[in-house]
Each structure stands twice: as C-alpha cells, then as structure tokens.
Design an enzyme around this catalytic site. Structure first.
Site, PDB file in Angstrom:
ATOM      1  N   VAL A  28       0.860  -1.190   0.000  1.00 10.64           N
ATOM      2  CA  VAL A  28       0.000   0.000   0.000  1.00 10.64           C
ATOM      3  C   VAL A  28       0.892   1.234   0.000  1.00 10.64           C
ATOM      4  O   VAL A  28       1.811   1.326   0.817  1.00 10.64           O
ATOM      5  CB  VAL A  28      -0.895   0.032   1.271  1.00 10.64           C
ATOM      6  CG1 VAL A  28      -1.777   1.265   1.276  1.00 10.64           C
ATOM      7  CG2 VAL A  28      -1.713  -1.227   1.397  1.00 10.64           C
ATOM      8  N   LEU A  74       5.770   4.627   0.987  1.00 10.86           N
ATOM      9  CA  LEU A  74       5.263   5.364   2.164  1.00 10.86           C
ATOM     10  C   LEU A  74       5.144   4.424   3.368  1.00 10.86           C
ATOM     11  O   LEU A  74       4.666   3.302   3.230  1.00 10.86           O
ATOM     12  CB  LEU A  74       3.875   5.962   1.868  1.00 10.86           C
ATOM     13  CG  LEU A  74       3.795   7.054   0.811  1.00 10.86           C
ATOM     14  CD1 LEU A  74       2.335   7.481   0.624  1.00 10.86           C
ATOM     15  CD2 LEU A  74       4.627   8.256   1.226  1.00 10.86           C
ATOM     16  N   GLU A 112      -0.451   0.134 -14.813  1.00  8.63           N
ATOM     17  CA  GLU A 112      -0.142  -1.258 -15.154  1.00  8.63           C
ATOM     18  C   GLU A 112       0.010  -1.289 -16.678  1.00  8.63           C
ATOM     19  O   GLU A 112      -0.484  -0.379 -17.360  1.00  8.63           O
ATOM     20  CB  GLU A 112      -1.319  -2.160 -14.755  1.00  8.63           C
ATOM     21  CG  GLU A 112      -1.572  -2.257 -13.260  1.00  8.63           C
ATOM     22  CD  GLU A 112      -0.448  -2.943 -12.525  1.00  8.63           C
ATOM     23  OE1 GLU A 112       0.065  -3.969 -13.024  1.00  8.63           O
ATOM     24  OE2 GLU A 112      -0.043  -2.440 -11.458  1.00  8.63           O
ATOM     25  N   LYS A 123      -5.805  -2.894  -2.100  1.00  8.18           N
ATOM     26  CA  LYS A 123      -5.092  -2.123  -1.072  1.00  8.18           C
ATOM     27  C   LYS A 123      -6.001  -1.855   0.125  1.00  8.18           C
ATOM     28  O   LYS A 123      -5.585  -1.945   1.284  1.00  8.18           O
ATOM     29  CB  LYS A 123      -4.581  -0.801  -1.652  1.00  8.18           C
ATOM     30  CG  LYS A 123      -3.444  -1.005  -2.641  1.00  8.18           C
ATOM     31  CD  LYS A 123      -3.028   0.289  -3.265  1.00  8.18           C
ATOM     32  CE  LYS A 123      -1.990   0.061  -4.346  1.00  8.18           C
ATOM     33  NZ  LYS A 123      -1.731   1.218  -5.158  1.00  8.18           N
ATOM     34  N   GLY A 149       5.803   4.262  -8.449  1.00  6.81           N
ATOM     35  CA  GLY A 149       7.081   4.599  -9.072  1.00  6.81           C
ATOM     36  C   GLY A 149       8.122   3.582  -8.629  1.00  6.81           C
ATOM     37  O   GLY A 149       8.050   3.046  -7.517  1.00  6.81           O
TER      38      GLY A 149
END
Ligand code: ADP
Ligand code: ASP
Ligand code: MG
Length: 818
Positions: free
Chosen positions: A611, A615, A669, A684, A801
């Site tokens: 997720v 982060l 994707e 997620k 990313g």
C-alpha cells in the site's frame, strides 16, 4: 630501531629459546634490534610460591627445586645442541644467582616475613637468568650483543612491587651508554631501580611495560610483543575457542583491554607508546608469519565492539557513611589510609543511593585491608560511618570498542545477558574514555560460562542477524531498481556492519545461484551466461541444502503462483518481502495461515510496499494499533495512477488523454484497465482493513465503477481498451463539470467506514478536504482514530514509481536486522 619483547610463554624451554634467537637474528638483518626478555614461563609464579612458603615456615624447597630444575634442563639442552661450546661460564652465573636467592629465602624463613623490597629482588631473578642464557646462545652464533642492566639504568618510583618508571631519567642513562649500532641489545624485563638504588619490579607481566619504556628510551619505530597467541582477541582465546582476532586496534582501545583484565598486555604498556606515538604489534613466537595485532593511534577498521575483558577475584570494602556526614571529608580520609599503608586498590567508587564508598582490590589482601580500615576508622571517625563490610567474589566484566558507551543496542545486549546470568549486579560503570563499559558483579560460582554466552551473543548472534542472504524473484522495473539501490548502498551498509549477499536471482525464465554472493553489478551478464531454467522447486532445494543465516525471499513479481509458495519458503527458514499483493488479498484463511507460520518459525513477512509504495503505512498502522489506538474511519487516495488521471481530468483533459499521459510516465499497469477498474485500489483497501482487524474477503469490497455498467472491458487488450474509453469520455466530462460547478473536484478514493464497510468510490471533495490538492501520482491516507480526531493522521507522498517502491522493499530488508 625495533624493540622485541619475548614473554615467558616464548621462553619455556630450550627449543623456544633457539626459536626466539632465530627471530632476533632475522630481524636484526633488517635493522638494529633491542630485546626485552621475561623469565621462562612459571618461574615468577614459583618464586612467589617459594616466598609464601618460606614466610609460613613451610617447605619452600618444593618450589625452589622446580625453579632449579627448569634452569638445569635449559642448560643441558643448550649443551646438547651445541656440544662444542663451553657453557661453564653461564652455569657459574646461574648457580651464583640461585645460591644468592636461596640465602635470601633462608633469611625470609627465619624472619617469617618478606618485606616488599626483598620480594622484588627474589621475583625478578628469572628475567636476569633469561638474559644470561640468550646472550650465550647469540654468542655461540657469533652475534655481537650488549646488555642493558635495568637494575642500574631504568629508574622508577618506590612502589617495590608495582613501580612506575621515570622515562626521561631512564632515557638519559641509556643514551649515555652510546650503544654501538652493530650490537643486539639485551635487557631483562620486569625490573628497575628506585632512586635509592634498590630493586623494584613493575607489576605482574611487567616486561611488556619494560619493552614500551625501552622503545621510548631508544626512540624505536615499533615495539613488538612476542607471545604465544596471534594477537589480541575478542576474549582470551585459551578460554573461548571462537574468539576473534583483532587485526587493528587503537591505543585507546588496547589500553582498555589491558587495564580491564586481558593478560596479553600489561596495563601500563600502552601509555608511553601512545605518548611518543610508537606503534606496537603483538606477534606469535609459535607462528612468526601470522599477521598479529597492530596497535596504533588510529584504528583502520572500526567495528562497534572489539572485545570483552574480565577481572576476577576482587573484593570490595564497603564503607557506609551516616547520611548527614560530609562524603568528601571521609573520601580524603580513605585516600590517606590507602597511601599510608600502600594498599593496592583497583579503584574507588562513591554510591549515592546507599551512602557508601566502595574500594575495590584484589581478593588476596581482603582481610588485611579490612582490618586496616576498621582500625583507622575506629581511631578517628567511628562516629561518621555506619559500618564497614567486605564483599568477596567480585568480577568486573567489560566490553570494549570505540565510543561503545553510546551504542544503546550493544549495551542492551550486554546488560540483558548479565541480568540473565544470575550474577548480582553491584554497579555499572561507563568509562570516562567512552570506550568501555563495565558491569561489576558478584557471583560465587565461576562466571566463565556466562562470559561465553555473552561473547556468543555479542559476536555471533548479532552478526548473524546482520547478515542477509537475498533470493530475488522478478527482475522487472522494480526488481532492477532494487538491485541498483543495493549495489549503490552496499559499502555504506558494510560500514554499519550490515552484510547483504545476493544468493539468487530469477525471472520467469531463468535463474542463477551463488551461495558466496552474486556480484550485484554483473548480475545481467551472469544471468545471460548461465541460463538455467527457472523452477521454483530448484530454488527451494537450494535453500534447504545450504545453511543460510538469514535468508529472505524477495518477490518482485505480481504472480499468484509465487505468492502461493510463501508458506513453503517460510518453513525453509526464509523471511518474505514483497510488493506483490496477492498473498494478502487471497482468502482470509490463507492470510491467517501465513501469519501463524511466521510466528511458529520466527520469520518475518514484510509487505510495506503493498500500500502506498515506499510510504511507511503498514508499519505505522501496526504500531498505532499495537500501542492501543483504534482506527475509526479511513479515507484515502490509494492509487498513484488514478491520482494522476483524476488530477488531469480536473484540469480539463479527457479520460483518454489523461490515461495516455499516465501510461507514458510509467504510472499505470501495462494494461491501464487494471487501474481504472478500481480492483487494485480494492486490494489495497482490503489489506488496510485486514490490518485494522476486519476479517473481510476481496468480494466484500464494493467498487463504484468509473464506467457505465454496460461497458464490458474484461477481454479488451491495451489498444482496444484505449480506443473504447474514448467513447465514454463525455460521461466522465459531465461528472467533472458538475463537481466543478460546486467548487469541488472529483477524486478516486478507498473508504472504510466506522462499521468496517469498505468501498472504492468516486467522490467530490471541496477545498477544505485534505484530499483536494492531491494529484500527480501522490497518495494520501487519512486515518481517523481514537487518538487522531477530528483532525486525522495523514500520510501523504508519492505512492507509485520504481524508486519509491524499491526503496520501500529496501526499508523492509533493513527491518530484518533492526
Ligand atoms: P607472555 O608470557 O608472552 O607475556 P602472557 O601469558 O602474559 O604471555 O599473555 C598471553 C596470554 O594472554 C595468552 O596466552 C592468552 O591466554 C591471554 N589473554 C587474555 N586475554 C587475551 C586476549 N583478549 N587476547 C589474547 N590473549 C589473551
Ligand atoms: N615474569 C614476570 C611475571 O610473570 C613479568 C613478565 O612476565 O612480564 O609477571
Ligand atoms: Mg605477559
């Protein structure tokens, strides 16, 4: 000039004397050498025993005859080796010394006491005889020698049994000798004289100190201490087989080793060497070619911990002071007693909490010292103290390393081990140099097994844990980026004692292995050369066959097949790290199984990148819940691609254009329908919901589609999908216009409400909402909790990313050793 000191362990028989003479001759070919010799092994101990027996009117000849036997054997063996050389001269000298010592011992027996000034004469005889023997061997080999007599030239203070040398006076004396450059210099260690020309000794093992003094006096470039081990180890290698050799060590650290109980160096040796910046090397007479330990100002390689030292057989005299009394006054009284009676103390500490002063000294003198203190306090200050008591069986265990007092982790392991060892902790002392920390303990039984355990935990368990062996599956964009990051950071990690070894890399087609580690920089080349077909079974076999310390499977695929194998890999002892969401979004039964097996096998399953990419969401969420917070509600933008696409839609771009742009910068994707369908966000959301504690399945997540119900895109390839969304642009545009007219923007969000219902929705938010400004691939996660409300806890940042995802995997990797 080079000074070489050979200890008793290097001189315990004639063969060793010959071996030492060869080392001396070899070294002398390179530069002039000065040799300091100890007494042959055991001799000093026997002298001490002889004195003890003579004083107590016991048969001291038992030990004295042992001394005579050692020297007779030496003489015989030299005679046998060199039958043509006349050894009568040294026989005479040795017998003369022995006769003289016997006379002194007889006097000791009659007087029933042996003052320190007589003890120092007796116990220093062994070193004198060593020099006589070595001088003879070198003469037989036709080597020119000159002897420095320390009883004349080395000036020290009056402490007969533990004297400190006056370096400048000694240097002057030695320089006045004008020693010829082609002579090998010989000097007996351990001994010196005071101003009154009486013989003093430099403390047990004092020949090391003699060598350091002579190095300064002769302005030597290096002082070599030759002994029977390869150097300084992490602990006495005769007591711990697995002790580690320290190749480089700073003066500061070596000083701590010697002062805190490592017999390999006398405690005063380093000070003069440090002061005059003379490096020192510890060498092994039995293995002259071994590298040894190099001691100098700066240590080349700084490991957090160098070793453990232990001082045993201490006693403490504990003086309890009445609360209202002035401690400083009593302290100076104690100091006076120590100096008046010349008591050898190790150190003195003041304990605030129980108003006591602790005086540490060697156990042998405990009764004598106790009586001295009792007598002196009775006379003068009996009304100032409560009581005096004596505590035996004290040991001082220390760990040593540069700035070790600041290393919380090592200190924690140290303290934890001692606490578990059933020793009573008397106190913990941080050395003022910051390079050692000592725990003073009392234990009646031998503490060696506790030290073994501590050594294992400090040097092996810990290091084992700091090694990670990686088995990487999936070398797409994220896998490749991770390899680059690992390669860039490898040396920095090494400096922090973290050793990462890449043992296998595979993709769907090929695999390569190397239990010693694949060169990360050359992995592409290696995989091209060695095209072994990928089979998951092969990888499992390989891991079970080899013994790895801390293996971790990193799954950088999106494959269900690989994630189905996690249980097997964990059973084999692997940790799992993955950005692949498949395992966490499979059935709840599997989800639980995975966690149970991790608990059973003490392995970790880390999926921070499931997720929000890099982060720190999962970790924070877990900590929040573990520390008692309760998640009430959650709203978040969980997709980097949808954050970007919706940002563009709100700016006026069409769905087709927005999606194309997102594709171009690698946010989607391969087929963007996966993103736009909302299924990825649902996954997620399910992971977050399960983390919070809801036992949900993927089908329980309600997904509001962006598309009209009749739009069936399930079978469309990328190109077809893109051309089809062109047709629904107008519907989307309408939604955007409507929300813009209300001064709002559209956002694609995941929501968990207060009842645990999860939904993926497209909502309008106004300017005051934290979600309003989130676009360009950013994620935002707002947790409304028992502690965080009405303003939620917000985590925000790029949630997609390659770099951020790979760095999230990297962080998980580092969690394995934290
Ligand atoms: P020498 O007779 O050469 O002076 P010592 O017996 O005085 O030798 O000192 C060497 C001994 O020190 C070694 O044989 C070893 O048992 C002991 N020792 C204690 N601590 C250490 C340590 N940390 N590293 C190496 N040796 C140690
Ligand atoms: N012979 C002395 C001792 O045994 C000094 C030395 O060996 O350094 O203590
Ligand atoms: Mg020694």
């Amino acid at each position: 000039m080079r000074v070489l000191k050979f200890g008793g362990s290097s001189l315990s028989n004639a063969d060793l004397f010959f071996k030492v003479s060869n080392i001396i001759i070899q070294k002398n070919k390179i530069e002039q050498v000065a040799i300091v010799l100890s007494a042959p092994a055991k001799i000093t101990n026997y002298f001490i025993k002889t004195i003890e027996y003579a004083v107590r009117d016991k048969n001291y000849l038992i030990y004295f005859n042992k001394i005579i036997k050692i020297f007779n054997n030496l003489l015989n063996d030299i005679n046998n080796k060199y039958p043509n050389s006349d050894c009568e001269d040294i026989k005479y000298l040795i017998n003369h010394e022995i006769r003289k010592t016997k006379e002194i011992l007889y006097a000791v027996k009659i007087l029933k006491k042996c003052p320190d000034e007589i003890q120092s004469i007796i116990i220093s005889r062994g070193e004198k005889l060593s020099v006589i023997i070595m001088e003879k061997i070198l003469k037989i080999k036709k080597i020119k020698t000159i002897v420095i007599n320390p009883e004349k030239k080395i000036i020290a203070n009056n402490n007969f049994l533990n004297a400190t040398v006056n370096i400048s006076e000694s240097k002057k004396n030695i320089q006045e000798m004008h020693i010829p450059v082609d002579n090998i210099i010989l000097m007996s260690g351990f001994v010196a004289r005071n101003k009154k020309k009486e013989i003093v000794v430099l403390g047990r093992d004092g020949s090391d100190y003699s060598a350091a003094i002579l190095s300064v006096c002769l302005e030597a470039s290096i002082c070599e201490i030759w002994t029977d081990v390869n150097g300084i180890y992490s602990f006495d290698p005769k007591k711990i087989n697995s002790a580690k050799l320290i190749k480089n060590i700073s003066y500061e650290e070596a000083k701590e080793f010697s002062q805190l109980g490592s017999k390999v160096l006398h405690s005063k040796t380093i000070l003069p060497l440090e002061k005059f910046n003379i490096s020192c090397i510890i060498k092994n007479t039995l293995q002259p070619n071994a590298e040894g330990t190099f001691i100098s100002k700066k240590c080349k390689k700084n490991t957090i911990i160098k070793g453990i030292s232990c001082l045993n057989n201490f006693s403490i005299i504990k003086i309890y002071i009445k609360e209202k009394e002035n401690k400083i006054d009593i302290f100076s009284h104690i100091k006076k007693i120590i100096s008046n009676y010349n008591i050898q103390t190790y150190f003195i500490s003041c304990l605030q909490e129980n108003h006591s002063i602790n005086i540490y000294f060697s156990k042998e003198k405990n009764k004598e010292c106790y009586n001295i203190f009792k007598k002196n306090f009775k006379n003068k200050k009996s009304n100032t103290i409560k009581k005096i008591e004596i505590i035996d069986s004290i040991s001082i265990i220390s760990i040593i390393g540069k700035n070790i007092v600041f290393n919380k982790k090592i200190n924690k392991i140290f303290l934890k081990n001692i606490l578990q060892s059933n020793c009573d902790i008397i106190s913990v002392i941080k050395n003022s140099s910051n390079n050692s920390i000592s725990i003073i303990v009392q234990k009646d039984k031998d503490i060696q097994s506790d030290i073994n355990h501590l050594h294992k935990n400090l040097f092996f368990e810990n290091i084992k844990k700091r090694k990670i062996e990686i088995f990487l599956i999936g070398i797409g964009k994220i896998g490749k980026t991770l390899l680059n990051q690992l390669s860039n950071q490898k040396n920095i990690l090494k400096k922090n004692n973290i050793f990462i070894k890449l043992c296998s890399i595979s993709n769907t087609k090929y695999m390569i292995f190397n239990s010693k580690g694949i060169n990360i920089k050359q992995w592409e080349l290696k995989i091209k050369k060695n095209q072994e077909n990928f089979q998951i079974e092969k990888l499992k076999k390989y891991i079970s066959k080899n013994k790895f310390n801390n293996p971790v499977l990193i799954d950088c695929t999106a494959s269900q097949e690989i994630s189905d194998q996690y249980l097997n890999f964990i059973s084999l002892g692997c940790h799992i790290i993955t950005p692949n969401k498949k395992a966490n979004t499979s059935s709840y039964v599997y989800y639980e199984k995975l966690r149970n097996i991790c608990l059973q096998k003490n392995r970790k399953f880390l999926y921070e990148t499931n997720v929000g990419a890099g982060l720190p969401i999962i970790d924070n969420l877990q900590k929040l819940i573990q520390s008692g917070d309760k998640i009430i509600r959650f709203v978040g933008i969980l997709s980097g691609s949808l954050s970007f696409i919706f940002g563009k839609l709100n700016e006026g771009f069409s769905l087709y254009e927005s999606t194309k742009q997102a594709m171009e910068i690698g946010l989607t994707e391969p087929n963007p329908k996966e993103d736009l369908s909302g299924i990825d966000v649902a996954r997620k959301l399910l992971i977050i919901a399960r983390e919070i504690g809801y036992k949900l399945e993927l089908k329980d997540i309600k997904i509001d589609s962006l598309f009209p119900k009749k739009f069936d895109y399930s079978k469309l390839n990328t190109k077809e999908f893109l051309s089809e969304i062109n047709n629904i642009d107008s519907i989307i545009l309408e939604k955007i216009k409507k929300s813009n007219s209300e001064n709002k923007v559209l956002k694609h969000v995941g929501i968990i409400n207060q009842y645990g219902k999860c939904s993926v929705e497209i909502i309008s938010v106004n300017k005051n909402d934290p979600l309003y400004t989130v676009k360009n691939g950013e994620n935002i996660l707002s947790f409304y909790t028992k502690y965080y409300q009405p303003i939620p806890l917000i985590l925000r940042g790029y949630g997609a990313g390659n770099n951020v995802t790979a760095s999230g995997i990297f962080s998980d990797l580092l969690r394995l050793i934290s």
